[in-house]
Each structure stands twice: as C-alpha cells, then as structure tokens.
Design a protein around this motif. Structure first.
Motif, PDB file in Angstrom:
ATOM      1  N   LYS A 876     -27.698  18.469 -10.782  1.00 31.29           N
ATOM      2  CA  LYS A 876     -26.342  17.909 -10.920  1.00 31.29           C
ATOM      3  C   LYS A 876     -26.160  16.694 -10.012  1.00 31.29           C
ATOM      4  CE  LYS A 876     -23.953  22.173 -12.251  1.00 31.29           C
ATOM      5  NZ  LYS A 876     -22.941  23.182 -11.849  1.00 31.29           N
ATOM      6  N   LYS A 877     -26.775  16.748  -8.853  1.00 32.38           N
ATOM      7  CA  LYS A 877     -26.651  15.635  -7.913  1.00 32.38           C
ATOM      8  C   LYS A 877     -27.362  14.388  -8.432  1.00 32.38           C
ATOM      9  CE  LYS A 877     -28.098  14.329  -3.236  1.00 32.38           C
ATOM     10  NZ  LYS A 877     -28.811  14.786  -2.019  1.00 32.38           N
ATOM     11  N   LEU A 878     -28.493  14.588  -9.113  1.00 32.62           N
ATOM     12  CA  LEU A 878     -29.311  13.442  -9.523  1.00 32.62           C
ATOM     13  C   LEU A 878     -28.957  12.899 -10.895  1.00 32.62           C
ATOM     14  CD1 LEU A 878     -32.861  14.621  -8.351  1.00 32.62           C
ATOM     15  CD2 LEU A 878     -31.315  13.059  -7.190  1.00 32.62           C
ATOM     16  N   TYR A 879     -28.340  13.721 -11.777  1.00 33.70           N
ATOM     17  CA  TYR A 879     -28.187  13.329 -13.175  1.00 33.70           C
ATOM     18  C   TYR A 879     -26.744  13.434 -13.643  1.00 33.70           C
ATOM     19  CZ  TYR A 879     -33.216  13.220 -13.498  1.00 33.70           C
ATOM     20  OH  TYR A 879     -34.526  12.882 -13.310  1.00 33.70           O
ATOM     21  N   LYS A 880     -26.403  12.524 -14.564  1.00 34.09           N
ATOM     22  CA  LYS A 880     -25.084  12.538 -15.187  1.00 34.09           C
ATOM     23  C   LYS A 880     -24.996  13.685 -16.186  1.00 34.09           C
ATOM     24  CE  LYS A 880     -24.972   7.513 -14.688  1.00 34.09           C
ATOM     25  NZ  LYS A 880     -25.064   6.208 -15.364  1.00 34.09           N
ATOM     26  N   ARG A 881     -23.787  13.975 -16.617  1.00 29.98           N
ATOM     27  CA  ARG A 881     -23.581  15.158 -17.456  1.00 29.98           C
ATOM     28  C   ARG A 881     -24.301  15.047 -18.797  1.00 29.98           C
ATOM     29  NH1 ARG A 881     -24.363  18.745 -19.435  1.00 29.98           N
ATOM     30  NH2 ARG A 881     -23.157  20.525 -20.165  1.00 29.98           N
ATOM     31  N   TYR A 882     -24.419  13.826 -19.339  1.00 27.89           N
ATOM     32  CA  TYR A 882     -25.019  13.682 -20.669  1.00 27.89           C
ATOM     33  C   TYR A 882     -26.541  13.648 -20.628  1.00 27.89           C
ATOM     34  CZ  TYR A 882     -25.551   8.727 -19.437  1.00 27.89           C
ATOM     35  OH  TYR A 882     -25.884   7.552 -18.824  1.00 27.89           O
ATOM     36  N   ALA A 883     -27.156  13.687 -19.439  1.00 23.68           N
ATOM     37  CA  ALA A 883     -28.605  13.558 -19.312  1.00 23.68           C
ATOM     38  C   ALA A 883     -29.316  14.698 -20.040  1.00 23.68           C
ATOM     39  CB  ALA A 883     -29.004  13.545 -17.839  1.00 23.68           C
ATOM     40  N   PHE A 884     -30.492  14.404 -20.529  1.00 23.74           N
ATOM     41  CA  PHE A 884     -31.296  15.406 -21.241  1.00 23.74           C
ATOM     42  C   PHE A 884     -31.525  16.636 -20.370  1.00 23.74           C
ATOM     43  CE2 PHE A 884     -35.215  17.451 -22.476  1.00 23.74           C
ATOM     44  CZ  PHE A 884     -35.192  17.428 -23.859  1.00 23.74           C
ATOM     45  N   LEU A 885     -31.790  16.434 -19.098  1.00 22.55           N
ATOM     46  CA  LEU A 885     -32.129  17.552 -18.213  1.00 22.55           C
ATOM     47  C   LEU A 885     -30.934  18.443 -17.912  1.00 22.55           C
ATOM     48  CD1 LEU A 885     -34.532  15.769 -15.697  1.00 22.55           C
ATOM     49  CD2 LEU A 885     -35.096  17.099 -17.729  1.00 22.55           C
ATOM     50  N   ARG A 886     -29.744  18.023 -18.337  1.00 23.62           N
ATOM     51  CA  ARG A 886     -28.567  18.879 -18.150  1.00 23.62           C
ATOM     52  C   ARG A 886     -28.066  19.453 -19.462  1.00 23.62           C
ATOM     53  NH1 ARG A 886     -24.180  16.570 -14.091  1.00 23.62           N
ATOM     54  NH2 ARG A 886     -23.429  18.694 -14.501  1.00 23.62           N
ATOM     55  N   CYS A 887     -28.836  19.278 -20.530  1.00 26.47           N
ATOM     56  CA  CYS A 887     -28.531  19.922 -21.819  1.00 26.47           C
ATOM     57  C   CYS A 887     -29.384  21.195 -21.889  1.00 26.47           C
ATOM     58  CB  CYS A 887     -28.844  18.984 -22.982  1.00 26.47           C
ATOM     59  SG  CYS A 887     -27.897  17.452 -22.962  1.00 26.47           S
ATOM     60  N   ASP A 888     -28.777  22.326 -21.599  1.00 25.20           N
ATOM     61  CA  ASP A 888     -29.538  23.554 -21.355  1.00 25.20           C
ATOM     62  C   ASP A 888     -30.388  23.977 -22.542  1.00 25.20           C
ATOM     63  OD1 ASP A 888     -28.507  23.665 -18.824  1.00 25.20           O
ATOM     64  OD2 ASP A 888     -26.832  24.963 -19.371  1.00 25.20           O
ATOM     65  N   ASP A 889     -29.818  23.989 -23.749  1.00 27.43           N
ATOM     66  CA  ASP A 889     -30.573  24.460 -24.916  1.00 27.43           C
ATOM     67  C   ASP A 889     -31.781  23.568 -25.179  1.00 27.43           C
ATOM     68  OD1 ASP A 889     -28.802  26.508 -25.201  1.00 27.43           O
ATOM     69  OD2 ASP A 889     -27.622  25.555 -26.790  1.00 27.43           O
ATOM     70  N   GLU A 890     -31.555  22.254 -25.168  1.00 32.67           N
ATOM     71  CA  GLU A 890     -32.650  21.318 -25.430  1.00 32.67           C
ATOM     72  C   GLU A 890     -33.705  21.405 -24.327  1.00 32.67           C
ATOM     73  OE1 GLU A 890     -29.627  20.549 -28.095  1.00 32.67           O
ATOM     74  OE2 GLU A 890     -29.472  20.654 -25.909  1.00 32.67           O
ATOM     75  N   LYS A 891     -33.261  21.597 -23.102  1.00 30.17           N
ATOM     76  CA  LYS A 891     -34.201  21.711 -21.985  1.00 30.17           C
ATOM     77  C   LYS A 891     -35.097  22.942 -22.155  1.00 30.17           C
ATOM     78  CE  LYS A 891     -32.551  23.068 -18.072  1.00 30.17           C
ATOM     79  NZ  LYS A 891     -31.759  23.077 -16.833  1.00 30.17           N
ATOM     80  N   GLU A 892     -34.507  24.066 -22.581  1.00 27.22           N
ATOM     81  CA  GLU A 892     -35.301  25.273 -22.791  1.00 27.22           C
ATOM     82  C   GLU A 892     -36.322  25.080 -23.910  1.00 27.22           C
ATOM     83  OE1 GLU A 892     -35.490  28.119 -21.084  1.00 27.22           O
ATOM     84  OE2 GLU A 892     -34.148  27.178 -19.625  1.00 27.22           O
ATOM     85  N   GLN A 893     -35.903  24.437 -24.998  1.00 29.47           N
ATOM     86  CA  GLN A 893     -36.846  24.177 -26.095  1.00 29.47           C
ATOM     87  C   GLN A 893     -37.961  23.250 -25.635  1.00 29.47           C
ATOM     88  OE1 GLN A 893     -35.117  23.380 -30.070  1.00 29.47           O
ATOM     89  NE2 GLN A 893     -33.131  23.752 -29.117  1.00 29.47           N
ATOM     90  N   PHE A 894     -37.606  22.259 -24.838  1.00 32.50           N
ATOM     91  CA  PHE A 894     -38.584  21.306 -24.309  1.00 32.50           C
ATOM     92  C   PHE A 894     -39.647  22.043 -23.478  1.00 32.50           C
ATOM     93  CE2 PHE A 894     -39.172  19.103 -20.145  1.00 32.50           C
ATOM     94  CZ  PHE A 894     -40.129  18.194 -20.534  1.00 32.50           C
ATOM     95  N   LEU A 895     -39.218  22.941 -22.591  1.00 25.94           N
ATOM     96  CA  LEU A 895     -40.157  23.693 -21.763  1.00 25.94           C
ATOM     97  C   LEU A 895     -41.000  24.645 -22.610  1.00 25.94           C
ATOM     98  CD1 LEU A 895     -37.810  24.483 -18.731  1.00 25.94           C
ATOM     99  CD2 LEU A 895     -39.675  22.822 -18.806  1.00 25.94           C
TER     100      LEU A 895
END
Length: 1251
Positions: A876-895
């Motif tokens: 949260k400190k490093l990234y804005k709300r719309y960043a890919f790494l803060r989109c939980d569902d997409e992040k899980e699929q990515f991993l």
C-alpha cells in the motif's frame, strides 16, 4: 508511417482548425501540464481552446475536439512580449483510432498581439502577485542569507528581466492554424499553412479573402491517386504533392535526413532495433516537429512490419500519467530545455529506450541484441548520407540549419512580400536567400561572409559563378521540376535510405513463406483459437539462420508486429486481398529469389547490399503533373466579410466554409470522369481495406491479441475513464502472463508437449533465454504499474530492497548461512543477499533479472513473489490503488500461473552468469561396513561441469566433506575421486559423492558402489563418476519435474557383473542388441539437435545404458566363468588380444594393409591407456578405450578384429555374441553410423592420455 484510414475520404484535407485564446473564458491555468507555478507568468502555460473548425463534421472522420485541441497546442497557450523571439513553429501530429486507422494533423503556431484589455490586466495582476512572492522568498532568512541591501538589486533584476508592464510592453499570445488530413502530405500541408500565415502578416492583403483558399483546400483539392502527382494553388504560389504507386514503398513525407542529422547513424540503428523488439521508447525534445519526425521515420523504416502498440509521438502534458502504461509504447515527451535527464522521473526504466533528440543521446536497455550485420549496415547507410554531403555521425551544429533546410526552408516555393517587424506582426523578416545550397554549402557560406564585407550582391555573384556541384545539389539541373529543389532532395534521400532498410528485411526474410503454418481448419475456427495456434515455424526458421543473427531474430519472432505480419499473410491468399506493405514486400522477395543463385534455404551471413534504388518515379511525377486542381475563386460572401487586418488571423465566415459544393462543377471541369472512376478503387490500395468488414475484423482482432490498448483516449480524461484504462492494463498484463507461462512450458516440455498436441518439437538455448528475458520484462512492467514514487531503474529490485529493510541484517546473514527450510518466509531475502554479493552484476535491472532467474532455477519464483506481496502495508505504501499488485484476484491468478514453472527444470541462472564465483559443498559418502572406518589414505576429488572443472581438491579424511568457491562450473557432469594409497589400510569403499551448488541449491548425486585400492575390485585408485540431479521428490521416485532426466553412473551395474555375476540376471542377445541400438540412437539424436539444445555427451557415452555399458554387455555375453576367488575383466581379454596382435606383427604375418592399420591403431591405443599415470583400474581403462574409439571412429574396426582373434575362441563360450558372425556384422553396421559425427570428449574422460 502512413497506415489505414477511411476509404470514404477522397479530399486532401478534412478539416481546417483554429486554436488559441478564448477571450471570453479568460486566462485558465493548465493544471495538467505539470508546470511549476513558481515560474513567472510569461513562462507558465494556460489552457487553449479550439476556436473554430470547418466544416462542422464529416461522416468518415468525426471531429475529435479534445484530441485536436491537445495536439495542436500540446503545452497550451504561451505568452511573450516584444523582447522575446516569436518565430512561427510548424509541427505535425497523429491521432490513432481504436481500430488502428490514423488521421494526421499539421499545425502552424504563431504569435498575435493581445488586444483584450481584460487579458492584459490579468497578466499584469499575475506579475504583481508573482513579484510579491519572490520578494518574500528573497527576504526569508532560511533561504536568503544576504541582507536587505543585497535584496534590492535582486528585485530590480527580477523586474527588469522577468516582468510585464502593461504600459510599456506589448503582449503576444500563441495561436494555431491546423489542417486535419487523411494522409501525411507533410510538405504540402506546411506550405499551405505558411502561405495562409504570410497572407495575414504581409503589408498588403492577399489577392482573395482567406476563405477562398481554405474552401479550395477543403473541398476542391482531391487526394492524388496512387502513382500520381497533383498541383494546386496556395495564396502566393503552387503547392505540389505526389503519391507513390502500389509497387513502391508506402507514402512517407517527413525529412529523414533531419533524423540522421540529429541522432547519427549509430543511434538511429540502435533506436530502430529497440522499436523492432517492441521495447518501450520515449523520445525527448524541445521541438514537437522533431518528436514526430523521429517517430514517423523509425516506424517507416520498419517496412514491411508495423508498430502494433501505443503510438503517441507527441504526448500532451495532460497525459503524462500514460507513461505509467505497462505495455510497449512509442511516445514523445516535450522538454522545456531546462530539465536535465537526471531530473526526469519516469515510472519505469528497466526496459526503456530513452532518446534525447536535442542532445544527440540515446540510453538503451540492458542486454539489447545487435541488429544483424550491424557494422556493414551502418557502412551502407553512411555511404548514402555522404553522397548527399551529410555527416553519418550527425552534426549538432547543423541542427538548426537542417531544420530550416528540411522543415520550413525554401519559403514554401513562393516569394512572399517583404515582412517588416513591428509590434503587431510577431514574425521577423527572414533572409531572402533561403535556398538549401546557400544555407548548407560551406564554400557558399564563406563566400556569403566575404561579399557582405565587400558590399556586393550575393545573388548576382552566384549567377556569375559556375560551380561544380554534385548532380543532386545542382539547382539548375532541371527547370521542369515543379516542386522545390529542397523537397525533391528530401524525397531522394528518403527513398535511398528506406530502400537500404527494406533490403535488409528482404534478405533476412527471403524464405519466410516456407515457414508460415497455414491453418488446417476454416478461418472462423482458426481465429477463435488464434492465441493457442502456431502461425510460424520459428525453430526451423532459426535453425537456417547464421549464428550471429540468432540473438536478434529469436526475440524479434516473438513480437506482436511479426505475429501480425504473419497473420496478414495467412488471411490474404489472393494478391488483391493483400495489404500494400505485404504485396510490395512479397514482390521484392520473389525478385530476390529469382535473381539469387544460392539454394533458397541455405542462409549466409554475407552482407548483401541494396541494388534496386529507384528515384526516377518521383522525379517523373514532380516534373510532369498528372492533375492540376481547381484554382481558388471568389465565394458568395456578404459585403464586408473577409476584411483584412495586418498581423491578425481573421475570424472566418463559417457560413461559406461549413459545407462543400452540392454539385462541384469546378472539379468536373478539371478532372475527367474516367480519371476519377478508374482510380477511385485504387487510391487507397496501399492501406488496409477497411470497407471489407469480415477481413478487417480478422486483421484488427488478430493484431490486438497480446495487447490491451493501442492508443490513449484523448477526448475524455475523467477519473472513471482513467480508471477504466488502468483496468484494461491490468487485464492485459494478466493475459500476457498467462500466454507467456503457457508458451514457456510448452517449449520447455519439448517432445512430451508435442505428443499432447501443444506445439513444436524443440527449443534452442537462444529461444529459451529470449523467453525468460521476456518474462523478466513482463515482471518489471507489472511492478512498475501504479508506482507511487519511483526509486531506481528497477521497480522489482526496489520493492525487494524495501522488503529487506524491514528485517535485521544479522538475521538475514544468519539465514543465508544455514539455509534452513524452516525459514522459507525469508528466502527471498537470502537470494537478494546472494545477488548483492555478486560483484559482476552492477545495475539494479541486472540484479532484478538475476533474482528472477535464480528464483526460477530454484523453483521458488511464485513462492518468493507471494511472500514479497504478503506485506500488505508495504504494498500500500509503494503502490496506488489501481496498481496491478493491489488487484487481489488478478494477483492470485498471476502467482498461480508462475507456479506452473515448477513443473520443469530451468538452468537460466547457471547458464547465463557463467563467470561468477559460486560456492560448492562436496560430501563423500563411504561405506560404514567392510572396514570403511579404518581407511588411512588421503582422498581427493575433481568436479567437472559443462563450463569448467575444479582441478584436484584434497578432502579431509576425518570429515570427508569440503566447501570451496570457484568460477561457475555450469551443470555438473562428472566427479573424479581417488586417494594417494598411503597408510596401513588404503582400501576405500565409496557409496556416492554428493555435490551441492550453494547459490542455486542444485544437488547432484554421483553413485559409485565400488572399491578404490590396490588388490581389491579391479585395482582402481580413482574413478570417474557420472552424476544425476537430485530433485525434491527423488526419494519417492516421483520425477515428473525432471527435464530431461539425468543419467546414473554405470558403476553399480558393473559391480554386480564383475564381482558376483549371478546376482543379476544376464541379458540375452536380443536385449543386448536393443541396448546397443538405443545407446547409438541417443548419440545420433544428440547431434541432430541444434547445438544450443544439446545436453552432455558424457552422459550418453558413460551414463546408465550409455555406449560404454552397451558394449560392456556385448563383451560380457558368453564370457567364460572366472575361477574361484579370481575376477576376470574385459580388459584382461583386450590385453591378451593386444599381445596376440603384436606377436603376429613381429612374426611378419602377411595380411592386407587395412588389417595392419587397424591392428596398429588398436595396439597404439592400448599401450597409451596402459602407460597413463592414472590409476583408473581395468573398468576405467575399458571406458577410456571405448570413448577414444568413438571419438576417432575406430570402434567398428576393433570389433571386427576381436571377433576374428584366436583369443576370443579361448575366453568365450560358443554361444557368445562376439563369436556369432551375423550378430557381429549387425553390431558393426550400427557402430558405423557414428562416423559422420564429430565427437568431442570431456577432458576428465581422457586426462593423462596423449592421443
């Protein structure tokens, strides 16, 4: 470069636009421009508006007011006073629609006097406020150490050089006139706008009202058809434009010479390479026209390929957030001329090509491959430029002259009335002597300075001179040419340079059609599964290419532009259906193949120059006009309209410009009906057929595969639209991740994947490295998306360092040392520490890529990234709300997608970082029984890998383990183990040797199961062990992760055969023949693979079921049982055979010459092996003999000799395979297949033998 546009457009220009200051809304600061409000008001930017556009709308090209307004004046309004320079500036721009079609804009920006008292008063007020703020700053003790007596002079200087006084100064504001056109006729549009501007700045009014000229260019000037030229009238002189035929390179009307002058050939080639590999490119310049010229030139030089991603040569100040786009882009950023490169903060730089055009500087991404035959290519282009008196390295001193020469020079082909500088006319008079010759030739420049001192007229002097000039610089060469000499020269340079570039692709891809994979199903089915289909046989194509081409080509074949090019080839079977670029390229390829005498599939790295440069077509078109458009004429205007006022662009009458003629009698009079009908279908042949809906659907959607958004939306910048754009980026990144992981797995799994119907058979080392580099680039783009504050060039490495800072350094070092699985949550930091300790890796980007490669090799990439992202507060400190790494569902699929890499073995760290120092740990496992604990000799080991070997390393006898550091050995292949035969009990039974790479974690097990010592086993004091990679599931024998499976040491089987033959069932002749065939087949397959793909040949020779084992089974079959308490080895039989052959030679037995040669070779090899200083034992000597015989292609001769030797009859049973002639002949034929291969042995196998 010109691409698709609406086929309904048949006019030279669609719109005429005026942008500038809206006096009713007043001064509105342009908050999105990013300007610093500490600047003086004259240096700030204010919002500009579209004041008028004509006509209101056309159906084939709807008017986009926001986009046009932004791109006409990208930095908004600018204000100046009479002391500032206010020269008119021309630039072009481009608007790309969502379907990929383009509209071009041509804008001329100039300054007009501000007549509104309210605007002048507002500017005065802003200056009062600004000066007051500056006064406060100067008197603040913290920031101004000088006393009040020093502040007063500072304020006076501030007011004198940076102020506006309404009573003393004249205020000017920028205004822009613009043409929106379907095709990029840059030079013609520039002349039209320049003549319109001169008409309002000249002391005398133009012959007709301006509405007549604008109406003429909007409604009465058609587009010239393909291969035709057109002349129409400007305000003061003719304007000429010409269009290439369908057999020529596509239309390009920008000055390529200026690009080479600005950057130099070397930098242009590097930028060109980056564009071909779809690397993010950011152009940087103070001049908009330079941004556009460089972008258009680079994309034009790509012929026949087309840029498929975000393309914004001029990025408006309000769209700077688009630099955050995690996709390939080509954008141009305006510089204010004051910011240094180091002060420019960009969201991501890991895979960025930054081009500072004004300073002749280019910053390249790491690991950029060279363009094939780069040096010869540069030489050929340089020779073209030198022939036009241009410096190949570019010339910053000539930049302003080149700009005048190629952009605004020549006066537009007319002589305007003399202009006089005054307070109203903001444009200073130009020199009447403005030809290319006078500005560019050094001799003439010196002559000009001389005649000025003597008071003579330079024009008259020149007329009396007879200069010996190159033909393309001779201004009196051909008086029939209708266009400016400078313009013809520009076209000549463009053609020659573009032909050289096009020739490179024609030569490199002359045989590309052979490798296109045509779909077996219908187009609908093919398109539905397009992202899963292979459209080009990349492996076969690369296997035909010269080795130096591979680093570039392997990456280029993975680009979207190449995929789209092949898609276009598949979808267009008929010649008429092909796009113009594809049709021209195929015609050139056919010509090359007809003229080329070499075999089409035999590639050569020999550089082949361009020989088919045609300039006559353009010269013919500009010499003889195919069509002259209708001249401007008086319009039906009311009395009092069109009034002239010098220095001010008039308010045009919208009623006469809003629509064209209903029945165009002027056009009918000038253009024959049959001329229009014949060329109506052809005039857009060099662009996409957008009227064919079905085919266009295929082409456009196929192009959009693998990409998310091709153009920023300029017309709506609301938060919801920006959020939607970012969401499309997130979706696109996830899709790209899914496609990349699938592709990499399919390629890596090789034959198994092919059997499952997923793709190609093989993958070369170059291809694998390319795919992994592409994955590293994707991870950098994901980690750069939505960054709050950029720190360093690698967003991923920066995140890792932030994560590392949250843990004590002592704890990290301790865990690096113990590497226990109980602390997996800290392993990402252990790898970080390993990477930081590698001195060879200097940059943040290099460290991030090394971290990714090492994590993949350890099969921990997904786990590491998951652990990294588990610190939600840090994210949260490093990234804005719309960043890919803060989109939980997409992040899980990515991993989850990355987790699939654990199914295969990668050596992407070991194989790339070949020079780094790596710690290894060696453990010798000796038998605890049979007196192993009583061993008194001093043991040693020598570890060998694909890259190097360690030399002899002494192992402590009491611990039998050692840790050492050496240069990367690569994948480990063999371990030599032995002892010095000292002490009372020098007999050692070794079970295995285990070697661990302490950085990658790879552990290799080298089974032995044999004695080392005199008088035991075969008397060997050293052995060569072949290893296998121990996987995490090896204990359970679950080896699905191993690709390819490593081979075991053959020692265990030999132990059973030689020591206790009855302990293992003996093989029959059929099984032995099958074993020999499999061993030989493995070696044949090894050499038929691409060189980069081949594994270790040692495994195929000495590994389990290798060639040595197979021949051992041949000689073991039918071997007479040894006497009690005595072992008889194959080497004993070979030594007796050697003695027999030597005795036969001494007795002078007369046999044929071939027999004598074979006997001589066999005895020579036996003597060399027996005389070696190594104590490798009898089995070791047999292994060495087989390896040397395979290397020198002698095995089949030796088998024939031994089969006929009398010793064989003594030592073998009648049923022995070696005594059966049919079986021996079959064995000889199989071994003869090795003759065509050049077998190179690992040094450890033949050490100590001087043959």
């Amino acid at each position: 470069m010109t691409t698709g546009f609406s086929s309904n457009s048949c006019r030279f220009a669609d719109y005429f636009v005026i942008c500038g200051l809206d006096t009713e809304s007043g001064l509105e600061p342009d908050e999105l421009s990013g300007e610093n409000f500490e600047q003086s008001p004259l240096r700030r930017t204010f919002k500009s508006k579209v004041l008028a556009h004509y006509p209101e709308n056309v159906e084939w090209n709807p008017f986009d007011q926001d986009a046009v307004g932004m791109l006409c004046m990208p930095k908004g309004l600018a204000f100046r006073t009479q002391v500032d320079t206010r020269e008119p500036q021309f630039h072009s721009f481009i608007i790309t629609r969502e379907d990929g079609s383009r509209t071009y804009g041509f804008a001329l920006t100039f300054f007009e006097e501000v007549t509104s008292k309210q605007i002048c008063s507002a500017m005065q007020t802003l200056y009062h406020m600004h000066n007051a703020e500056q006064y406060d700053i100067l008197h603040t003790p913290a920031t101004s150490p000088q006393g009040p007596e020093d502040a007063a002079p500072a304020i006076s200087r501030l007011q004198r050089f940076n102020s506006y006084d309404i009573s003393r100064d004249t205020l000017f504001v920028s205004k822009c006139i613009c043409l929106i056109a379907p095709m990029a006729f840059t030079q013609a549009s520039r002349k039209v706008l320049q003549q319109l501007h001169l008409a309002v700045t000249a002391p005398k009014p133009p012959p007709l009202p301006l509405e007549s000229y604008i109406y003429n260019v909007l409604y009465e000037v058609p587009l010239p058809p393909a291969g035709r030229s057109l002349k129409f009238s400007g305000v003061y002189g003719p304007v000429v434009c010409q269009r290439p035929s369908t057999a020529e390179l596509p239309l390009f009307d920008f000055a390529m010479a200026e690009v080479f002058d600005l950057l130099g050939v070397e930098n242009v080639i590097q930028l060109f390479t980056c564009a071909l590999l779809e690397i993010q490119i950011l152009l940087y310049s103070q001049h908009y026209h330079r941004l556009m010229a460089v972008a258009e030139s680079i994309t034009a030089l790509m012929f026949p390929f087309q840029w498929q991603h975000v393309y914004v040569p001029i990025l408006p100040a309000s769209l700077l957030h688009f630099l955050d786009a995690p996709v390939p882009y080509l954008m141009g950023l305006h510089s204010n001329g004051q910011d240094d490169r180091t002060n420019l903060e960009l969201p991501q730089e890991a895979n960025l090509c930054f081009v500072d055009i004004d300073n002749h500087f280019i910053e390249l991404p790491e690991d950029l491959p060279q363009f094939p035959n780069k040096l010869e290519f540069i030489q050929e282009i340089s020779e073209v430029l030198v022939s036009f008196d241009m410096a190949p390295e570019g010339n910053l001193l000539r930049t302003s002259a080149a700009q005048a020469k190629f952009l605004v020079g020549g006066g537009g082909g007319f002589r305007a009335p003399d202009m006089f500088p005054d307070n109203r006319n903001a444009n200073l008079a130009s020199s009447p002597l403005n030809s290319y010759l006078l500005r560019e030739n050094e001799t003439i420049a010196r002559l000009q300075a001389l005649v000025k001192r003597t008071g003579l007229s330079l024009e008259k002097t020149l007329n009396n001179l007879s200069l010996d000039l190159p033909s393309h610089l001779n201004i009196n060469k051909d008086s029939r040419v209708q266009c400016d000499r400078e313009e013809l020269l520009m076209h000549q340079i463009n053609i020659q340079v573009r032909e050289v570039f096009a020739n490179r692709f024609t030569q490199m891809f002359a045989d590309y059609e052979v490798f296109v994979i045509q779909p077996s199903q219908d187009k609908e089915s093919w398109f539905t599964n397009r992202d899963q289909m292979q459209n080009f046989d990349k492996a076969s194509f690369l296997s035909d290419q010269p080795e130096p081409y591979l680093p570039f080509l392997s990456r280029f074949l993975e680009t979207q532009m190449f995929a789209s090019f092949i898609d276009g080839k598949i979808l267009c079977h008929d010649e008429e259906d092909k796009e113009h670029s594809l049709r021209v390229f195929d015609a050139r390829v056919d010509k090359i193949r007809m003229l080329n005498v070499r075999t089409p599939t035999l590639r050569t790295s020999m550089y082949q120059r361009c020989t088919n440069i045609e300039e006559k077509a353009i010269e013919m078109r500009v010499t003889k006009m195919d069509h002259t458009a209708l001249h401007p004429h008086l319009l039906d205007m009311r009395i009092g309209q069109g009034r002239y006022q010098q220095g001010f662009f008039p308010r045009l009458q919208s009623d006469v410009l809003s629509a064209g003629p209903t029945s165009n009698k002027w056009a009918k009079r000038s253009a024959p009906a049959q001329w229009r009908r014949r060329d109506r279908q052809k005039q857009h042949a060099e662009h996409l057929y957008l009227d064919n809906d079905q085919r266009e659907k295929y082409i456009q959607e196929a192009r959009n595969l693998g990409t998310t958004i091709r153009q920023p939306k300029l017309s709506n910048l609301s938060p919801s639209v920006i959020a939607h754009t970012n969401w499309k980026f997130v979706e696109g990144l996830l899709k790209e991740c899914r496609n990349k992981t699938k592709r990499m797995l399919v390629e890596k799994m090789g034959r198994e994947a092919v059997e499952l119907g997923h793709g190609e058979v093989s993958i070369t080392g170059v291809e694998e490295n390319t795919l992994i580099a592409s994955l590293c680039d994707l991870l950098e783009r994901i980690w750069s998306h939505g960054l709050q504050v950029k720190q360093g060039k690698s967003a991923l490495w920066s995140h890792l360092l932030h994560y590392q800072e949250t843990f004590p350094l002592v704890l990290i070092i301790m865990l690096v040392l113990i590497s226990t699985l109980h602390y997996l949550w800290l392993i990402p930091l252990c790898i970080c520490r390993h990477i930081q300790n590698i001195s060879e890796i200097k940059t943040d980007v290099g460290k991030a890529r090394a971290w990714v490669r090492l994590s993949m090799e350890k099969k921990l990439l997904s786990r590491h990234l998951k652990q990294l992202l588990s610190d939600h507060e840090l994210t949260k400190k490093l990234y804005k709300r719309y960043a890919f790494l803060r989109c939980d569902d997409e992040k899980e699929q990515f991993l989850y997608h990355l987790l699939s890499f654990n199914a295969v073995d990668y050596f992407c760290f070991t194989n790339v970082f070949t020079t780094i120092m790596i710690p290894y740990h060696v453990l010798v496992v000796s038998s605890k029984k049979l007196g192993g604990s009583m061993f008194t000799a001093n043991p040693w080991v020598c570890v060998s890998g694909e890259l190097a070997e360690t030399g002899v390393l002494q192992v402590p006898r009491n611990t039998l383990e050692i840790t050492f550091e050496c240069q990367n050995l690569g994948k480990l292949t063999t371990v030599q183990i032995g002892h010095d035969n000292t002490g009372l009990y020098a007999k050692w039974l070794v079970e295995s040797v285990v070697v661990r790479n302490e950085i990658t974690g790879h552990t290799y097990k080298f089974p032995c199961g044999r004695w080392l010592g005199k008088g035991v086993d075969d008397g060997s004091q050293e052995r060569i062990l072949v290893g296998e990679l121990v996987t995490a599931s090896a204990e359970n024998d679950e080896r699905m992760c191993r690709t390819p499976p490593m081979q075991q040491s053959p020692g265990m089987m030999r132990r059973f055969v030689t020591i206790s033959p009855s302990s293992k069932p003996k093989l029959n002749t059929g099984q032995i023949q099958e074993g020999v065939g499999e061993a030989i087949n493995g070696i044949v397959k090894h050499f038929h693979k691409p060189e980069k793909e081949r594994g270790s040949l040692t495994l195929l020779l000495c590994g389990e079921y290798g060639l040595v084992w197979a021949l051992e089974q041949v000689f073991q079959h039918g071997f007479k049982s040894p006497r009690l308490f005595k072992n008889v080895f194959i080497w004993d039989f070979l030594e007796k055979s050697q003695v027999h052959f030597q005795n036969a030679e001494q007795r002078g037995v007369s046999l044929d010459e071939n027999w004598q040669t074979r006997v001589s070779d066999f005895c020579r090899f036996m003597r060399a092996i027996n005389s070696t200083s190594r104590n490798i034992g009898k089995d070791g000597k047999f292994q060495m003999l087989v390896c040397l015989g395979a290397r020198d292609h002698l095995l089949h001769h030796w088998i024939a000799l031994l089969a006929d030797c009398p010793i064989t009859a003594q030592m073998y049973e009648e049923i022995a395979m070696i005594k059966e002639h049919s079986l021996v002949n079959s064995l000889i034929r199989v071994l003869q297949t090795l003759q065509e291969f050049n077998i190179t042995l690992e040094a450890s196998l033949v050490k100590g033998v001087g043959i």
